[in-house]
Design a protein around this motif. Structure first.
Motif, PDB file in Angstrom:
ATOM      1  N   TYR A  73      32.769  49.032  35.010  1.00 39.65           N
ATOM      2  CA  TYR A  73      32.788  47.841  35.805  1.00 39.65           C
ATOM      3  C   TYR A  73      33.393  48.171  37.133  1.00 39.65           C
ATOM      4  O   TYR A  73      32.988  47.909  38.461  1.00 39.65           O
ATOM      5  CB  TYR A  73      33.465  46.850  35.039  1.00 39.65           C
ATOM      6  CG  TYR A  73      34.059  45.697  36.147  1.00 39.65           C
ATOM      7  CD1 TYR A  73      33.313  44.939  36.779  1.00 39.65           C
ATOM      8  CD2 TYR A  73      35.531  45.580  36.009  1.00 39.65           C
ATOM      9  CE1 TYR A  73      33.965  43.986  37.630  1.00 39.65           C
ATOM     10  CE2 TYR A  73      35.976  44.740  36.926  1.00 39.65           C
ATOM     11  CZ  TYR A  73      35.342  43.791  37.631  1.00 39.65           C
ATOM     12  OH  TYR A  73      35.930  42.868  38.624  1.00 39.65           O
ATOM     13  N   ARG A  77      31.693  47.504  40.736  1.00 40.10           N
ATOM     14  CA  ARG A  77      32.136  46.027  41.587  1.00 40.10           C
ATOM     15  C   ARG A  77      32.411  46.318  42.832  1.00 40.10           C
ATOM     16  O   ARG A  77      33.041  47.154  43.591  1.00 40.10           O
ATOM     17  CB  ARG A  77      33.458  45.522  40.757  1.00 40.10           C
ATOM     18  CG  ARG A  77      34.931  46.310  41.253  1.00 40.10           C
ATOM     19  CD  ARG A  77      36.106  45.553  40.620  1.00 40.10           C
ATOM     20  NE  ARG A  77      37.246  46.293  41.116  1.00 40.10           N
ATOM     21  CZ  ARG A  77      38.514  45.653  40.813  1.00 40.10           C
ATOM     22  NH1 ARG A  77      38.738  44.526  40.232  1.00 40.10           N
ATOM     23  NH2 ARG A  77      39.447  46.534  41.313  1.00 40.10           N
ATOM     24  N   PRO A  83      32.724  39.619  36.948  1.00 31.78           N
ATOM     25  CA  PRO A  83      32.501  40.342  35.714  1.00 31.78           C
ATOM     26  C   PRO A  83      32.476  38.943  34.564  1.00 31.78           C
ATOM     27  O   PRO A  83      33.171  38.125  34.627  1.00 31.78           O
ATOM     28  CB  PRO A  83      33.563  41.153  35.428  1.00 31.78           C
ATOM     29  CG  PRO A  83      34.782  40.564  36.106  1.00 31.78           C
ATOM     30  CD  PRO A  83      34.399  39.921  37.251  1.00 31.78           C
TER      31      PRO A  83
END
Length: 341
Positions: A73, A77, A83
Motif C-alpha cells: 500500500y 498510495r 485505503p
C-alpha cells in the motif's frame, strides 16, 4: 508450521480456518487463516474445542501478510485516495474524487515480477469517480521474507506507482463548421453530443459559434474564443481531406502547436489536437463523434479534463487497443477499447 497449546498462541499466525457451528443456527468461519491470535481470542478458541492450534513459527526475518500488504500500500498510495482496512492480507485503494487514474506501468510490472507479490490495478489513464476502487494489493503466502519486501520498496522507487488527478473546473468554446449547418439546411446534431460528453466531466460550454466553410472566419472565431478566456476549444465538422473541409487548416492558422492531425484509433482517425502557447488545448473532432458511442474523443477528453497534456507519442500508443469492435450493444467503458494505453 507447528502445533502449540491454544493458551500459548497469542501473537502467532493461524495456518488454517477455524469454523464455528451451532446446530440449526449458524455455520461460519470464526477465525480465518492468517489471523494473528490475540488475548481476547483465547476463550473463544477454547469454546470452539480448540485446545491446540497449527501456527506459523515466529521469525524476526519474516512478515505476516497484513504487514506485507501495508508495505505494498505504501509504495502505491498517493493523494486523493484512501485505503480499505486490511483484511486477509489485502488492502485496496479507493478514489476520494472524480479524476484521471494513472499507473506507472513499467514500475508496476517490475514489482509484480517479484515472486509472491501482486498489485492489481485499473487500466492506466482511466476516468474514475469518487468511491471507485483503484487497486488491490497482497502477498501470496501467509508470511513472507522481510528481505523480499525490501526488494519491493527498492524496485518501486521513491515515487508512488499510481496517481489520481482531479478533473478541473473548465469552460469550453465550441466552433461548429459547415455550410449546411451555417445556412440552416440541416439541424446541428453534433454540438449536443459534445456538450453532453463535456458535462460528464463538469466542463461548461461558455460559448458556441457556427461558421461557414471559410478558413479565415473559422480561424478568427477560434482566436475570439481564446480571447474570451475559455480553457478548451472544440471544432466540429470539416475534418476530412475533402476540398470543402477547412477546419484542420483553420486550426493550424491560429498559431497553435499541432500535436497531431490523425490518430491510430477507429473511430476517430481524423482527430486533430493542438495547444496554444499558454497550454489551452484545441481539438478538431471528426464526424464519428456525433454518432459513435466511443471514439478517440472519449480517450483524450479525460486527460484534457484533468489538465494533463497529451503528447504525440501517447496518441501513437493508442493504436494498441484503439480498434472499436462495434458491438451490437455498446458496453464502453467496460470493454477493451482504448485499454492498451
Amino acid at each position: 508450521m507447528k502445533c502449540i497449546n491454544t493458551v500459548d498462541a497469542v501473537g502467532h499466525v493461524l495456518c488454517h480456518d477455524i469454523t464455528r457451528i451451532v446446530k440449526d443456527v449458524v455455520k461460519d468461519t470464526a477465525f480465518r487463516k492468517g489471523h494473528v491470535v490475540t488475548e481476547e481470542d483465547i476463550p473463544v478458541l477454547l469454546s470452539l474445542g480448540k485446545d491446540h492450534l497449527y501456527v506459523w513459527e515466529k521469525n524476526e526475518n519474516m512478515l505476516h501478510e497484513d504487514e506485507a500488504a501495508q508495505i505494498l500500500y505504501e509504495v502505491c498510495r498517493n493523494d486523493y485516495m484512501h485505503p480499505t482496512p486490511v483484511k486477509e492480507g489485502k488492502i485496496e485503494l479507493v478514489a476520494d474524487c472524480d479524476g484521471l487514474f494513472r499507473v506507472d506501468v513499467d514500475r508496476l510490472d517490475a514489482v509484480n515480477e517479484i515472486e509472491e507479490i501482486m498489485i492489481a490495478t485499473r487500466h492506466t489513464n482511466t476516468a474514475v469517480r469518487k468511491g471507485d476502487r483503484l487497486l488491490g494489493t497482497r502477498v501470496i503466502p501467509l508470511v513472507i521474507a522481510k528481505e523480499k519486501m525490501e526488494q519491493v520498496k527498492t524496485t518501486a522507487g521513491s515515487e508512488p506507482l499510481v496517481s489520481l488527478t482531479p478533473f478541473k473546473a473548465m469552460k469550453a468554446g465550441i466552433v461548429t463548421t459547415g455550410s449546411e449547418v451555417y445556412h440552416g439546411r440541416i439541424k446541428d446534431t453534433f454540438t449536443p453530443v459534445v456538450i453532453d460528453k463535456l458535462s460528464g466531466y463538469g466542463i461548461e460550454v461558455l460559448e458556441h459559434r457556427v461558421c461557414d466553410d471559410d478558413q479565415p472566419k473559422i480561424t478568427n472565431t477560434i482566436l475570439e474564443l481564446k480571447e474570451k478566456g475559455v480553457d478548451l476549444i472544440l471544432c466540429t465538422g470539416g475534418m476530412s481531406v475533402d476540398p470543402d473541409d477547412k477546419t484542420p487548416g483553420a486550426i493550424k492558422h491560429t498559431g497553435a502547436n499541432i500535436v497531431s492531425y490523425g490518430a491510430p484509433v477507429l473511430p476517430g482517425a481524423m482527430f486533430l489536437l493542438g495547444y496554444f502557447e499558454d497550454g489551452t488545448p484545441v481539438m478538431g473532432l471528426p464526424g464519428c463523434v456525433m454518432y459513435a458511442k466511443a471514439t478517440v474523443f472519449d480517450l483524450v477528453l479525460p486527460r484534457v479534463a484533468a489538465g494533463i497534456p497529451v503528447t504525440r507519442k501517447e496518441l501513437a500508443h493508442m493504436g494498441n487497443g484503439g480498434l472499436c469492435l462495434g458491438c451490437k450493444t455498446c458496453h464502453y467503458p467496460s470493454c477493451g477499447f482504448g485499454k492498451g494505453v
